[in-house]
Design a protein around this motif. Structure first.
Motif, mmCIF file in Angstrom:
data_model
loop_
_atom_site.group_PDB
_atom_site.id
_atom_site.type_symbol
_atom_site.label_atom_id
_atom_site.label_comp_id
_atom_site.label_asym_id
_atom_site.label_seq_id
_atom_site.Cartn_x
_atom_site.Cartn_y
_atom_site.Cartn_z
ATOM 1 N N ASP A 63 15.021 -29.484 -46.870
ATOM 2 C CA ASP A 63 16.167 -29.702 -45.974
ATOM 3 C C ASP A 63 17.394 -30.271 -46.683
ATOM 4 O O ASP A 63 18.520 -29.831 -46.404
ATOM 5 C CB ASP A 63 15.770 -30.619 -44.811
ATOM 6 N N PRO A 64 17.246 -31.276 -47.575
ATOM 7 C CA PRO A 64 18.447 -31.805 -48.245
ATOM 8 C C PRO A 64 19.194 -30.739 -49.047
ATOM 9 O O PRO A 64 20.424 -30.780 -49.141
ATOM 10 C CB PRO A 64 17.884 -32.890 -49.173
ATOM 11 N N VAL A 65 18.449 -29.784 -49.623
ATOM 12 C CA VAL A 65 19.089 -28.707 -50.382
ATOM 13 C C VAL A 65 19.901 -27.824 -49.437
ATOM 14 O O VAL A 65 21.055 -27.485 -49.716
ATOM 15 C CB VAL A 65 18.036 -27.857 -51.129
ATOM 16 N N VAL A 66 19.302 -27.470 -48.307
ATOM 17 C CA VAL A 66 19.998 -26.635 -47.314
ATOM 18 C C VAL A 66 21.249 -27.349 -46.811
ATOM 19 O O VAL A 66 22.331 -26.748 -46.723
ATOM 20 C CB VAL A 66 19.062 -26.302 -46.134
ATOM 21 N N ASN A 67 21.116 -28.634 -46.510
ATOM 22 C CA ASN A 67 22.277 -29.407 -46.015
ATOM 23 C C ASN A 67 23.402 -29.431 -47.049
ATOM 24 O O ASN A 67 24.582 -29.303 -46.705
ATOM 25 C CB ASN A 67 21.854 -30.839 -45.682
ATOM 26 N N CYS A 69 23.976 -27.214 -49.361
ATOM 27 C CA CYS A 69 24.555 -25.879 -49.461
ATOM 28 C C CYS A 69 25.476 -25.570 -48.281
ATOM 29 O O CYS A 69 26.537 -24.943 -48.450
ATOM 30 C CB CYS A 69 23.462 -24.813 -49.536
ATOM 31 N N GLN A 70 25.072 -26.012 -47.117
ATOM 32 C CA GLN A 70 25.832 -25.695 -45.906
ATOM 33 C C GLN A 70 27.114 -26.508 -45.794
ATOM 34 O O GLN A 70 28.088 -26.069 -45.176
ATOM 35 C CB GLN A 70 24.963 -25.938 -44.669
ATOM 36 N N THR A 71 27.130 -27.703 -46.387
ATOM 37 C CA THR A 71 28.317 -28.561 -46.311
ATOM 38 C C THR A 71 29.467 -27.937 -47.095
ATOM 39 O O THR A 71 29.298 -27.499 -48.231
ATOM 40 C CB THR A 71 28.010 -29.958 -46.890
ATOM 41 N N LEU A 72 30.645 -27.922 -46.508
ATOM 42 C CA LEU A 72 31.801 -27.308 -47.151
ATOM 43 C C LEU A 72 32.242 -28.108 -48.377
ATOM 44 O O LEU A 72 32.091 -29.333 -48.425
ATOM 45 C CB LEU A 72 32.965 -27.218 -46.160
ATOM 46 N N PRO A 73 32.787 -27.430 -49.376
ATOM 47 C CA PRO A 73 33.268 -28.132 -50.571
ATOM 48 C C PRO A 73 34.506 -28.977 -50.261
ATOM 49 O O PRO A 73 35.208 -28.727 -49.273
ATOM 50 C CB PRO A 73 33.614 -26.996 -51.537
ATOM 51 N N PHE A 74 34.781 -29.957 -51.106
ATOM 52 C CA PHE A 74 35.925 -30.847 -50.924
ATOM 53 C C PHE A 74 37.033 -30.447 -51.893
ATOM 54 O O PHE A 74 36.833 -30.465 -53.110
ATOM 55 C CB PHE A 74 35.504 -32.300 -51.176
ATOM 56 N N MET A 75 38.196 -30.059 -51.346
ATOM 57 C CA MET A 75 39.361 -29.690 -52.151
ATOM 58 C C MET A 75 39.006 -28.609 -53.189
ATOM 59 O O MET A 75 39.470 -28.636 -54.318
ATOM 60 C CB MET A 75 39.918 -30.923 -52.871
ATOM 61 N N SER A 76 38.182 -27.680 -52.780
ATOM 62 C CA SER A 76 37.741 -26.622 -53.684
ATOM 63 C C SER A 76 37.272 -25.424 -52.884
ATOM 64 O O SER A 76 36.852 -25.571 -51.726
ATOM 65 C CB SER A 76 36.603 -27.144 -54.568
ATOM 66 N N VAL A 80 28.671 -26.229 -56.105
ATOM 67 C CA VAL A 80 27.460 -25.782 -56.807
ATOM 68 C C VAL A 80 26.323 -26.731 -56.474
ATOM 69 O O VAL A 80 26.475 -27.961 -56.528
ATOM 70 C CB VAL A 80 27.673 -25.749 -58.335
ATOM 71 N N VAL A 81 25.173 -26.174 -56.100
ATOM 72 C CA VAL A 81 23.966 -26.959 -55.832
ATOM 73 C C VAL A 81 22.903 -26.517 -56.835
ATOM 74 O O VAL A 81 22.591 -25.326 -56.937
ATOM 75 C CB VAL A 81 23.459 -26.757 -54.388
ATOM 76 N N GLU A 109 13.286 -17.387 -48.627
ATOM 77 C CA GLU A 109 13.971 -17.062 -47.379
ATOM 78 C C GLU A 109 15.441 -17.476 -47.427
ATOM 79 O O GLU A 109 16.325 -16.751 -46.979
ATOM 80 C CB GLU A 109 13.275 -17.757 -46.195
ATOM 81 N N TYR A 110 15.688 -18.652 -47.996
ATOM 82 C CA TYR A 110 17.049 -19.197 -47.939
ATOM 83 C C TYR A 110 18.014 -18.492 -48.892
ATOM 84 O O TYR A 110 19.196 -18.351 -48.572
ATOM 85 C CB TYR A 110 17.047 -20.704 -48.236
ATOM 86 N N ILE A 111 17.532 -18.053 -50.047
ATOM 87 C CA ILE A 111 18.457 -17.485 -51.035
ATOM 88 C C ILE A 111 19.147 -16.215 -50.528
ATOM 89 O O ILE A 111 20.184 -15.817 -51.056
ATOM 90 C CB ILE A 111 17.745 -17.183 -52.385
#
Length: 346
Positions: A63-67, A69-76, A80-81, A109-111
């Motif tokens: 779950d932390p990896v998915v979260n 990835c889903q969170t938008l980048p900051f000023m970019s 990269v995860v 599944e997620y990739i």
């Protein structure tokens, strides 16, 4: 499946995908591939906010990896995860807290659905020199870009090694460079960079000569046995057994390996006793007829990893193993493996 150099060319052209899987035995080469993607995509000023790393062996949940990835980048535009030590992508189960099967299923599944603002990277390092990608990695190759970080050879290796010297402000001539590369049995760039550092320290302000290189790196039986005893001193059973298998694979006879190990432990015991009696390096070299200061330094360093009791115990184990091999029809390799495990438990 592509190689690391094809990846770097693609990155230079700006051809970057949403998900990458790296595998291979050279972690330094893998890291360079990862950094080429990260440095191309991310502004250094916002690197910490947009570059998220996870240790695959410490993940309790995906779950932390998915979260991340889903969170938008900051000023970019991109983030990269990275999941390093992602042992679950190998067919053999790793040390991950999650079961390898469950982890692999979730990743598979997620990739397929990594958001466009994110680049997800996974890598795992092969444990052995002759390991190859398994079924899981080939299955992922059908969905995402898989990069195999092979050992580099020839001119590519020489070019990379030359850059290691240049970074340290040291010049090495073409012939000396070829000699140096020819003596690097394992083309692991992390190991080679350490050897470059060692050579630069050894010559100091002098020019590098072929004799310098041969003095430090020309392998002998003593070097092989040092490589075997060293992981024993560090209680790394798997690594020690791996070195034993390599020696056997190279054609060394087990009685000879045993004799050399016994000799090494005897030397270490005598060095250890001398050190406890406060004798200096020159006295030790004279008493034990050690001609090279470098070899003496290595013996002193290794002896400090053992107690006198452990060294006595190791010598006794060698003698017992020798007697068993000579007097009965035991499996010699099994007896050597038991010797190594017992010496580590010692």
């Amino acid at each position: 499946m592509i190689d690391i150099f094809t990846l770097k060319e693609n990155v230079k052209k700006g051809s970057i995908e949403n998900c990458y899987v790296f595998c291979g035995s050279d972690e330094q080469l893998i890291k360079e591939g990862v950094y080429s993607i990260v440095n191309k995509l991310l502004d250094k000023n916002f690197m910490e906010l947009n570059y998220v790393k996870f240790d695959g062996n410490s993940l309790d949940s995906f779950d932390p990896v998915v979260n991340a990835c889903q969170t938008l980048p900051f000023m970019s535009d991109k983030k990269v995860v990275l999941i390093y030590r992602a042992s679950f992508i190998q067919d053999e189960k790793g040390d991950s807290k999650l079961s390898a099967d469950k982890s692999f299923k979730e990743v598979s599944e997620y990739i397929k659905n990594v958001p466009s603002h994110c680049v997800l990277i996974l890598y795992d390092v092969f444990k052995g020199k002759r390991d190859k990608p398994g079924k899981r990695i080939y299955a992922m190759d059908k969905k995402v870009c898989v990069i195999k970080a092979d050992k580099i050879k020839g001119q590519q290796l020489e070019g990379k090694v030359k850059s290691f010297f240049e970074i340290r402000g040291k010049k090495i001539e073409r012939i000396e460079l070829k000699v140096f590369c020819s003596l690097m049995e394992d083309n692991n760039l992390s190991v080679i960079e350490n050897e470059v550092e060692k050579l630069c320290c050894y010559v100091d302000d002098r020019e590098i000569t072929k004799d310098d290189i041969k003095t430090l790196f020309l392998k002998s039986n003593d070097d092989d046995i040092f490589d075997l005893v060293n992981p024993i001193s560090q209680k790394k059973a798997r690594e020690a057994l791996g070195v034993l298998n390599e020696l056997i694979y190279k054609g060394e006879k087990i009685p000879h390996i045993l004799n050399m190990i016994e000799r090494q432990f005897n030397l270490l015991f005598r060095v250890k006793v001398s050190l406890e009696n406060r004798k200096g390096k020159q006295d030790i070299m004279k008493e034990l007829n050690i001609r090279s200061e470098y070899a003496c330094d290595m013996l002193i360093s290794q002896s400090k990893k053992f107690t006198i009791r452990q060294l006595r115990r190791a010598i006794e184990l060698c003698l017992n193993t020798e007697q068993k091999i000579k007097s009965s029809s035991v499996n010699e390799k099994t007896e050597m493996e038991l010797l190594i495990i017992s010496a580590i438990a010692g």
